[in-house]
Write a protein that holds these residues in place. Structure first.
Motif, PDB file in Angstrom:
ATOM      1  N   ARG A  53      26.733  50.527 -25.779  1.00  0.00           N
ATOM      2  CA  ARG A  53      26.018  49.687 -24.826  1.00  0.00           C
ATOM      3  C   ARG A  53      27.028  49.211 -23.796  1.00  0.00           C
ATOM      4  O   ARG A  53      27.988  48.504 -24.125  1.00  0.00           O
ATOM      5  CB  ARG A  53      25.383  48.512 -25.565  1.00  0.00           C
ATOM      6  N   THR A  54      26.821  49.608 -22.538  1.00  0.00           N
ATOM      7  CA  THR A  54      27.751  49.271 -21.466  1.00  0.00           C
ATOM      8  C   THR A  54      27.070  49.496 -20.116  1.00  0.00           C
ATOM      9  O   THR A  54      25.870  49.742 -20.054  1.00  0.00           O
ATOM     10  CB  THR A  54      29.047  50.108 -21.596  1.00  0.00           C
ATOM     11  N   THR A  55      27.865  49.451 -19.050  1.00  0.00           N
ATOM     12  CA  THR A  55      27.336  49.716 -17.708  1.00  0.00           C
ATOM     13  C   THR A  55      27.503  51.196 -17.374  1.00  0.00           C
ATOM     14  O   THR A  55      28.326  51.891 -17.984  1.00  0.00           O
ATOM     15  CB  THR A  55      28.086  48.888 -16.648  1.00  0.00           C
ATOM     16  N   ARG A  56      26.760  51.652 -16.404  1.00  0.00           N
ATOM     17  CA  ARG A  56      26.857  53.065 -15.988  1.00  0.00           C
ATOM     18  C   ARG A  56      28.265  53.361 -15.462  1.00  0.00           C
ATOM     19  O   ARG A  56      28.827  54.419 -15.742  1.00  0.00           O
ATOM     20  CB  ARG A  56      25.791  53.371 -14.925  1.00  0.00           C
ATOM     21  N   GLN A  57      28.814  52.439 -14.716  1.00  0.00           N
ATOM     22  CA  GLN A  57      30.154  52.618 -14.169  1.00  0.00           C
ATOM     23  C   GLN A  57      31.185  52.805 -15.288  1.00  0.00           C
ATOM     24  O   GLN A  57      32.022  53.709 -15.223  1.00  0.00           O
ATOM     25  CB  GLN A  57      30.518  51.417 -13.301  1.00  0.00           C
ATOM     26  N   GLN A  58      31.118  51.976 -16.320  1.00  0.00           N
ATOM     27  CA  GLN A  58      32.067  52.073 -17.436  1.00  0.00           C
ATOM     28  C   GLN A  58      31.899  53.388 -18.192  1.00  0.00           C
ATOM     29  O   GLN A  58      32.881  54.032 -18.549  1.00  0.00           O
ATOM     30  CB  GLN A  58      31.878  50.901 -18.398  1.00  0.00           C
ATOM     31  N   VAL A  59      30.670  53.782 -18.485  1.00  0.00           N
ATOM     32  CA  VAL A  59      30.452  55.004 -19.259  1.00  0.00           C
ATOM     33  C   VAL A  59      30.890  56.233 -18.454  1.00  0.00           C
ATOM     34  O   VAL A  59      31.426  57.185 -19.020  1.00  0.00           O
ATOM     35  CB  VAL A  59      28.999  55.114 -19.776  1.00  0.00           C
ATOM     36  N   ASP A  60      30.697  56.211 -17.143  1.00  0.00           N
ATOM     37  CA  ASP A  60      31.159  57.336 -16.317  1.00  0.00           C
ATOM     38  C   ASP A  60      32.683  57.438 -16.339  1.00  0.00           C
ATOM     39  O   ASP A  60      33.245  58.541 -16.386  1.00  0.00           O
ATOM     40  CB  ASP A  60      30.655  57.191 -14.879  1.00  0.00           C
ATOM     41  N   VAL A  62      34.616  56.454 -18.827  1.00  0.00           N
ATOM     42  CA  VAL A  62      34.978  56.923 -20.166  1.00  0.00           C
ATOM     43  C   VAL A  62      34.806  58.436 -20.254  1.00  0.00           C
ATOM     44  O   VAL A  62      35.674  59.135 -20.798  1.00  0.00           O
ATOM     45  CB  VAL A  62      34.133  56.211 -21.241  1.00  0.00           C
ATOM     46  N   VAL A  63      33.708  58.957 -19.734  1.00  0.00           N
ATOM     47  CA  VAL A  63      33.469  60.400 -19.776  1.00  0.00           C
ATOM     48  C   VAL A  63      34.564  61.129 -19.000  1.00  0.00           C
ATOM     49  O   VAL A  63      35.079  62.164 -19.439  1.00  0.00           O
ATOM     50  CB  VAL A  63      32.058  60.747 -19.249  1.00  0.00           C
ATOM     51  N   GLY A  64      34.967  60.579 -17.859  1.00  0.00           N
ATOM     52  CA  GLY A  64      36.068  61.171 -17.085  1.00  0.00           C
ATOM     53  C   GLY A  64      37.366  61.180 -17.880  1.00  0.00           C
ATOM     54  O   GLY A  64      38.102  62.181 -17.864  1.00  0.00           O
ATOM     55  N   GLN A  65      37.652  60.092 -18.588  1.00  0.00           N
ATOM     56  CA  GLN A  65      38.848  60.020 -19.421  1.00  0.00           C
ATOM     57  C   GLN A  65      38.769  60.992 -20.598  1.00  0.00           C
ATOM     58  O   GLN A  65      39.769  61.604 -20.972  1.00  0.00           O
ATOM     59  CB  GLN A  65      39.059  58.597 -19.934  1.00  0.00           C
ATOM     60  N   LEU A  66      37.593  61.096 -21.205  1.00  0.00           N
ATOM     61  CA  LEU A  66      37.420  62.005 -22.339  1.00  0.00           C
ATOM     62  C   LEU A  66      37.722  63.448 -21.949  1.00  0.00           C
ATOM     63  O   LEU A  66      38.331  64.193 -22.717  1.00  0.00           O
ATOM     64  CB  LEU A  66      35.998  61.922 -22.904  1.00  0.00           C
ATOM     65  N   VAL A  72      39.295  68.551 -25.697  1.00  0.00           N
ATOM     66  CA  VAL A  72      37.923  68.218 -25.305  1.00  0.00           C
ATOM     67  C   VAL A  72      37.481  69.280 -24.301  1.00  0.00           C
ATOM     68  O   VAL A  72      38.130  69.504 -23.288  1.00  0.00           O
ATOM     69  CB  VAL A  72      37.810  66.807 -24.691  1.00  0.00           C
ATOM     70  N   ILE A  73      36.385  69.935 -24.627  1.00  0.00           N
ATOM     71  CA  ILE A  73      35.866  70.992 -23.764  1.00  0.00           C
ATOM     72  C   ILE A  73      35.009  70.408 -22.651  1.00  0.00           C
ATOM     73  O   ILE A  73      35.186  70.728 -21.481  1.00  0.00           O
ATOM     74  CB  ILE A  73      35.052  72.006 -24.599  1.00  0.00           C
ATOM     75  N   LYS A  74      34.086  69.533 -23.024  1.00  0.00           N
ATOM     76  CA  LYS A  74      33.183  68.928 -22.051  1.00  0.00           C
ATOM     77  C   LYS A  74      32.583  67.660 -22.644  1.00  0.00           C
ATOM     78  O   LYS A  74      32.362  67.578 -23.848  1.00  0.00           O
ATOM     79  CB  LYS A  74      32.064  69.911 -21.678  1.00  0.00           C
ATOM     80  N   ALA A  75      32.316  66.670 -21.790  1.00  0.00           N
ATOM     81  CA  ALA A  75      31.659  65.427 -22.214  1.00  0.00           C
ATOM     82  C   ALA A  75      30.505  65.141 -21.261  1.00  0.00           C
ATOM     83  O   ALA A  75      30.613  65.397 -20.056  1.00  0.00           O
ATOM     84  CB  ALA A  75      32.645  64.270 -22.228  1.00  0.00           C
ATOM     85  N   PHE A  76      29.423  64.641 -21.813  1.00  0.00           N
ATOM     86  CA  PHE A  76      28.228  64.335 -21.031  1.00  0.00           C
ATOM     87  C   PHE A  76      27.753  62.930 -21.376  1.00  0.00           C
ATOM     88  O   PHE A  76      27.885  62.489 -22.513  1.00  0.00           O
ATOM     89  CB  PHE A  76      27.082  65.303 -21.360  1.00  0.00           C
ATOM     90  N   VAL A  77      27.135  62.262 -20.413  1.00  0.00           N
ATOM     91  CA  VAL A  77      26.508  60.962 -20.667  1.00  0.00           C
ATOM     92  C   VAL A  77      25.007  61.131 -20.468  1.00  0.00           C
ATOM     93  O   VAL A  77      24.561  61.820 -19.553  1.00  0.00           O
ATOM     94  CB  VAL A  77      27.088  59.857 -19.753  1.00  0.00           C
ATOM     95  N   HIS A  78      24.243  60.522 -21.384  1.00  0.00           N
ATOM     96  CA  HIS A  78      22.786  60.628 -21.337  1.00  0.00           C
ATOM     97  C   HIS A  78      22.168  59.246 -21.430  1.00  0.00           C
ATOM     98  O   HIS A  78      22.617  58.407 -22.206  1.00  0.00           O
ATOM     99  CB  HIS A  78      22.256  61.453 -22.520  1.00  0.00           C
TER     100      HIS A  78
END
Length: 170
Positions: A53-60, A62-66, A72-78
């Motif tokens: 549970r977070t903001t869209r900005q934070q999760v984006d 995190v996905v960039g860092q991942l 790590v092959i690929k990360a997606f946010v849903h």
């Protein structure tokens, strides 16, 4: 505004991979609500399904860092409406509570099923969303819940683009 997000991370299967994935969240002071790891549909590729549970900005971020993490092959946010998801919950209750039909009625009403019956206990399984599994827990509590375990979220995306397509693009 904080919302619930599901992050899918596809990785190679290497020792310490879960630690490398979760440390990205820790560094950003984000709490993981649940994490599930399993093989994916592509041989040799593993999938981590992470709920937070977070903001869209934070999760984006995190996905960039991942995606910068080795292996790590690929990360997606849903978002919630982009996925179909379930959890599994197991409830262990005393067998002696079966003397009246109330427990069986609760099990049927919640579309759960009995996995095993032992002279001292029985194990009940319920699949559904966290609210559904928690509600069944509350209904079974008066009958003496000995143990309760809930898996993390298992999810698949609604869009039809497959992981193998992403891998070919990479």
């Amino acid at each position: 505004m904080e919302k619930t997000y599901t992050v899918s991370v596809f990785t190679e299967n290497s020792i310490g991979m879960m630690n490398r994935v979760t440390i990205v969240f820790t560094r950003r002071h984000l709490n993981i609500d649940s994490i599930t790891a399993s093989e994916s549909e592509v041989p040799g590729v593993f999938r981590y399904t992470i709920v937070l549970r977070t903001t869209r900005q934070q999760v984006d971020k995190v996905v960039g860092q991942l995606e910068k993490v080795i292996d790590v092959i690929k990360a997606f946010v849903h978002e919630e409406n982009d996925i179909v998801h379930q959890e599994v919950a197991l409830y262990k209750i005393r067998t002696e509570t079966l003397t009246n039909g109330d427990v069986e009625k609760v099990i049927r009403e919640h579309h759960a099923r009995v996995l095993t019956v032992d002279p001292q206990f029985m194990v009940i399984e319920k699949t559904g969303h966290v609210e559904e599994t928690q509600l069944l827990f509350e209904k079974l509590r008066p009958y003496g819940v000995l143990e309760f375990a809930r898996s993390g979220r298992v999810a698949v995306t609604k869009p039809m683009k497959e992981l193998s397509t992403y891998l070919e693009e990479i």
